[in-house]
Scaffold this active site. Structure first.
Site, mmCIF file in Angstrom:
data_model
loop_
_atom_site.group_PDB
_atom_site.id
_atom_site.type_symbol
_atom_site.label_atom_id
_atom_site.label_comp_id
_atom_site.label_asym_id
_atom_site.label_seq_id
_atom_site.Cartn_x
_atom_site.Cartn_y
_atom_site.Cartn_z
ATOM 1 N N ARG A 205 0.854 -1.182 0.000
ATOM 2 C CA ARG A 205 0.000 0.000 0.000
ATOM 3 C C ARG A 205 0.896 1.241 0.000
ATOM 4 N NH1 ARG A 205 -3.636 -2.818 -1.441
ATOM 5 N NH2 ARG A 205 -5.660 -3.140 -0.442
ATOM 6 N N ASP A 227 5.064 0.025 -6.886
ATOM 7 C CA ASP A 227 3.791 -0.260 -7.545
ATOM 8 C C ASP A 227 2.674 0.528 -6.874
ATOM 9 O OD1 ASP A 227 2.085 -1.819 -9.393
ATOM 10 O OD2 ASP A 227 1.300 -2.710 -7.550
ATOM 11 N N GLU A 232 -1.203 8.216 -4.074
ATOM 12 C CA GLU A 232 -2.071 7.501 -5.014
ATOM 13 C C GLU A 232 -3.517 7.954 -4.864
ATOM 14 O OE1 GLU A 232 -3.184 2.819 -5.461
ATOM 15 O OE2 GLU A 232 -1.063 3.280 -5.163
ATOM 16 N N HIS A 249 0.039 0.347 -9.593
ATOM 17 C CA HIS A 249 -0.732 -0.523 -8.688
ATOM 18 C C HIS A 249 -1.360 -1.693 -9.452
ATOM 19 C CE1 HIS A 249 -3.137 -0.442 -4.660
ATOM 20 N NE2 HIS A 249 -2.811 -1.678 -5.008
#
Length: 375
Positions: A205, A227, A232, A249
């Site tokens: 996360r 990622d 985000e 992601h």
């Protein structure tokens, strides 16, 4: 039965078999008005399921096709008598293969196979599977997870000991609870453990690591593989430039993972009494592939051969190059969501057939841990 879904959830034959109507919307746009007459709501991590969303709903079931549940107000569901399920482990293998491919791309697989220390934070569905793969490769695996008993050959360690490893991969659940909160668990104070020869992989996360910590690591020469991102669904251009491998992601975005997550939620709906279990007999075979290594150059270095296999199975650098096109201006929330929505689902290495001329006992054991079929 009417089912409302995030548009990025795979619509499997099992889900079609139990639903009279399936309404799909962008995950961030799902609102109370969409839930009129709905029996079930299936979401991913971008939809906040809270009192505001549920206030006029007559839902009987909420499911998230993710392992994490930080976006779900489970207390609100309990108060309303709404059954709930998530999908831990559905995308675990896909994420593990992402991490291993990233390690290979960074040129670190040989050191891992030579017994280098690898630190893993979080030993849940993803972390535990990653640990077993790393042990099979020959790494010394240090694990920090205060909620799980760590068994040999993994070594239970403090967060500081794990972050001091030359390769670190983050996989804890995201939470802000009173005990061992994970939000911002890697901040400026922890960034000092990372140096020029180190690799940080975050396919967990984004908020696990602060933006300031990432900048500090980048300035010290740490190789960043991201990622998931602190801000985000937005990615600023500076951080994108500082990252060696950058993806939007999608670590868990394999075809098998998507299908498994949906069908896990369908099974949970059956267990909650929303549909008969007999509707779950329809299955989809994930696409398979054959990787023929017999024409590869005769390389006595097993780590070089295995790195080639991992990269052939999932060339993560291609996803990096695609995202890197937007490096100059950064990635907006709309673009980020579009990249995820239109991502071409990949095959996992697990279950694929690998043809080779010969294989050593050690390599045979490693390939077995990766769940490939040897011919």
């Amino acid at each position: 039965m009417r089912v409302v879904c995030d548009e990025n959830i795979a619509i499997t034959p099992a889900l079609r078999a139990i639903a009279d109507e399936i309404a799909c919307y962008p995950g961030r746009a799902i609102c109370a008005e969409h839930l009129g007459g709905a029996d079930a709501l299936l979401v991913r991590s971008v939809t906040q399921v809270d009192e505001a969303l549920l206030r006029r709903a007559s839902l009987r079931f909420v499911g998230t096709a993710t392992a994490g549940v930080e976006h779900i107000d489970t207390d609100a569901l309990v108060e309303r008598g709404i059954a709930f399920a998530h999908a831990p482990g559905a995308n675990a293998n896909a994420v593990v293969e992402y991490v291993l491919s990233a390690i290979a791309h960074c040129g670190r697989l040989s050191s891992v196979m030579a017994g280098a220390k690898v630190g893993v934070v979080g030993c849940g569905a993803v972390g535990s599977r990653l640990c077993s793969r790393l042990v099979a490769l020959g790494a010394e695996v240090l694990v920090f997870d205060p909620f799980v008993a760590i068994a040999p050959p993994m070594v239970a360690a403090t967060l500081e000991e794990v972050l001091a490893c030359p390769i670190v991969s983050l996989h804890p659940a995201l939470h802000n609870g009173p005990e061992f909160p994970s939000c911002g668990m890697v901040g400026l104070a922890q960034a000092r453990y990372f140096g020029a020869d180190d690799v940080l992989i975050n396919a967990g996360r984004g908020p696990l690591v602060t933006r300031e910590a990432l900048s500090t690591m980048a300035a010290s020469g740490t190789t960043l593989v991201l990622d998931t991102w602190p801000s985000e669904p937005r990615i600023d251009s500076e951080l994108l430039r500082q990252t060696m491998l950058a993806t939007p992601h999608i670590a868990g975005y394999s075809q098998g993972a998507k299908l498994s997550a949906t069908d896990a939620l369908v099974r949970a709906m059956a267990e909650a009494g929303l549909c008969p279990e007999t509707d779950l007999t329809v299955a989809v075979e994930p696409f398979s592939n054959v990787i023929d290594t017999r024409q590869w150059s005769n390389n006595p270095d097993e780590s070089g051969w295995l790195a080639q296999l991992l990269i052939e199975a999932y060339p993560v650098a291609e996803d990096d190059r695609y995202l890197r096109r937007f490096e100059r201006l950064g990635v907006s929330a709309t673009l980020f969501d579009s990249l995820r929505k239109n991502y071409p689902l990949r095959a996992e290495l697990a279950g694929q057939t690998v043809k080779l001329s010969s294989v050593s006992p050690r390599l045979e054991g490693i390939l077995g841990s990766l769940q490939v079929i040897i011919e």
